[in-house]
Design a protein around this motif. Structure first.
Motif, PDB file in Angstrom:
ATOM      1  N   ILE A  31      -2.340  10.743  -6.591  1.00 16.16           N
ATOM      2  CA  ILE A  31      -2.285  10.857  -5.136  1.00 16.16           C
ATOM      3  C   ILE A  31      -2.968  12.162  -4.700  1.00 16.16           C
ATOM      4  O   ILE A  31      -2.944  13.149  -5.427  1.00 16.16           O
ATOM      5  N   THR A  32      -3.567  12.135  -3.528  1.00 15.92           N
ATOM      6  CA  THR A  32      -4.171  13.337  -2.959  1.00 15.92           C
ATOM      7  C   THR A  32      -3.194  13.957  -1.958  1.00 15.92           C
ATOM      8  O   THR A  32      -2.148  13.372  -1.644  1.00 15.92           O
ATOM      9  N   ALA A  33      -3.557  15.116  -1.428  1.00 13.77           N
ATOM     10  CA  ALA A  33      -2.719  15.759  -0.405  1.00 13.77           C
ATOM     11  C   ALA A  33      -2.600  14.849   0.817  1.00 13.77           C
ATOM     12  O   ALA A  33      -1.513  14.718   1.401  1.00 13.77           O
ATOM     13  N   ASP A  44       3.204   9.257  -5.838  1.00 16.75           N
ATOM     14  CA  ASP A  44       3.671  10.593  -5.469  1.00 16.75           C
ATOM     15  C   ASP A  44       4.590  11.169  -6.551  1.00 16.75           C
ATOM     16  O   ASP A  44       4.797  12.384  -6.611  1.00 16.75           O
ATOM     17  N   GLN A  45       5.121  10.292  -7.422  1.00 12.93           N
ATOM     18  CA  GLN A  45       5.972  10.739  -8.528  1.00 12.93           C
ATOM     19  C   GLN A  45       5.148  11.195  -9.723  1.00 12.93           C
ATOM     20  O   GLN A  45       5.656  11.873 -10.603  1.00 12.93           O
ATOM     21  N   GLY A  46       3.893  10.759  -9.791  1.00 14.29           N
ATOM     22  CA  GLY A  46       3.021  11.147 -10.890  1.00 14.29           C
ATOM     23  C   GLY A  46       1.934  10.117 -11.104  1.00 14.29           C
ATOM     24  O   GLY A  46       2.036   8.982 -10.631  1.00 14.29           O
ATOM     25  N   ARG A  97       0.834  -1.199   0.000  1.00 19.53           N
ATOM     26  CA  ARG A  97       0.000   0.000   0.000  1.00 19.53           C
ATOM     27  C   ARG A  97       0.872   1.253   0.000  1.00 19.53           C
ATOM     28  O   ARG A  97       0.699   2.152  -0.827  1.00 19.53           O
ATOM     29  N   GLN A  98       1.807   1.329   0.927  1.00 15.25           N
ATOM     30  CA  GLN A  98       2.661   2.505   1.045  1.00 15.25           C
ATOM     31  C   GLN A  98       3.579   2.642  -0.163  1.00 15.25           C
ATOM     32  O   GLN A  98       3.844   3.745  -0.618  1.00 15.25           O
ATOM     33  N   SER A  99       4.073   1.512  -0.653  1.00  9.55           N
ATOM     34  CA  SER A  99       4.963   1.554  -1.816  1.00  9.55           C
ATOM     35  C   SER A  99       4.240   2.104  -3.041  1.00  9.55           C
ATOM     36  O   SER A  99       4.791   2.928  -3.782  1.00  9.55           O
ATOM     37  N   LEU A 100       3.004   1.664  -3.256  1.00  5.67           N
ATOM     38  CA  LEU A 100       2.240   2.161  -4.402  1.00  5.67           C
ATOM     39  C   LEU A 100       1.946   3.648  -4.250  1.00  5.67           C
ATOM     40  O   LEU A 100       2.032   4.410  -5.213  1.00  5.67           O
TER      41      LEU A 100
END
Length: 197
Positions: free
Chosen positions: A68-70, A12-14, A4-7
């Motif tokens: 990704i959201t804020a 976060d890169q795009g 989950r965190q890795s995805l």
């Protein structure tokens, strides 16, 4: 490991679509942790439910791009800044297997250890002879691959050291002293009490 965190960190890169996320995850982990696309989409749906990602544009091939959201960015930042808490209890099948086998009458625990050592040595050989097959041996993908493989090598070496210790401890006890008969005491209902910390 937190898929989950890795995805989220990759997003976060795009923006990415599902298969693209899987390919990016593979690039960053040296394909040592295979993910199926169903797992990716299930994770994305949970991330969307939690407000960490949202669906974005759809390309001409019908790929839905997730972004990704804020809140997702804050989650990734917190994850990257936090140490990984290793589990304190053991759910390691080998540790449980040897603990149970050592207390059962008629089990040749030394044979169990020998078979495990042989399998662990074979795994270690396979890992140490693994070669990176990517294009650039000095690039970031090779670095990512080698970090994961090194971790697996160190874990295999630690498992072998632990097996040596188990064997040494078992050799120090006569076989009959390890036997644990079934208890005649009736267990109490409910969950067992937690061990003191």
């Amino acid at each position: 490991m937190s898929v989950r965190q890795s995805l989220l960190a990759i997003l976060d890169q795009g923006p990415c679509y599902g298969y693209q996320l899987r390919a990016e995850f593979d690039r960053r982990t040296g394909s040592t942790w295979p993910l199926n696309v169903g797992q990716i989409y299930n994770t994305l749906e949970r991330l969307e439910r939690d407000g960490l990602v949202e669906k974005g544009d759809v390309d001409e091939q019908g790929h839905v791009y997730w972004q990704i959201t804020a809140a997702g960015r804050a989650d990734v930042s917190a994850w990257l800044q936090s140490p990984v808490a290793r589990a304190q209890g053991t759910r390691d099948e080998l540790a449980i297997k040897l603990a149970v086998a050592a207390t059962l009458p008629g089990v040749d625990v030394s044979a169990v250890i020998r078979r495990q050592r042989s399998a662990s040595l074979a795994q270690l050989e396979e890992l140490t002879s693994a070669r990176y097959t990517g294009a650039d041996p000095d690039g970031p993908e090779h670095l990512a691959w080698s970090l994961v493989v090194d971790s697996m090598i160190f874990a295999a070496e630690a498992a072998l050291r632990w097996l040596d210790r188990v064997e040494h401890r078992l050799d120090a006890h006569p076989q009959h002293a390890l036997r644990l008969e079934l208890s005649t005491e009736r267990p109490k209902r409910g969950r067992p009490a937690k061990a003191p910390a």
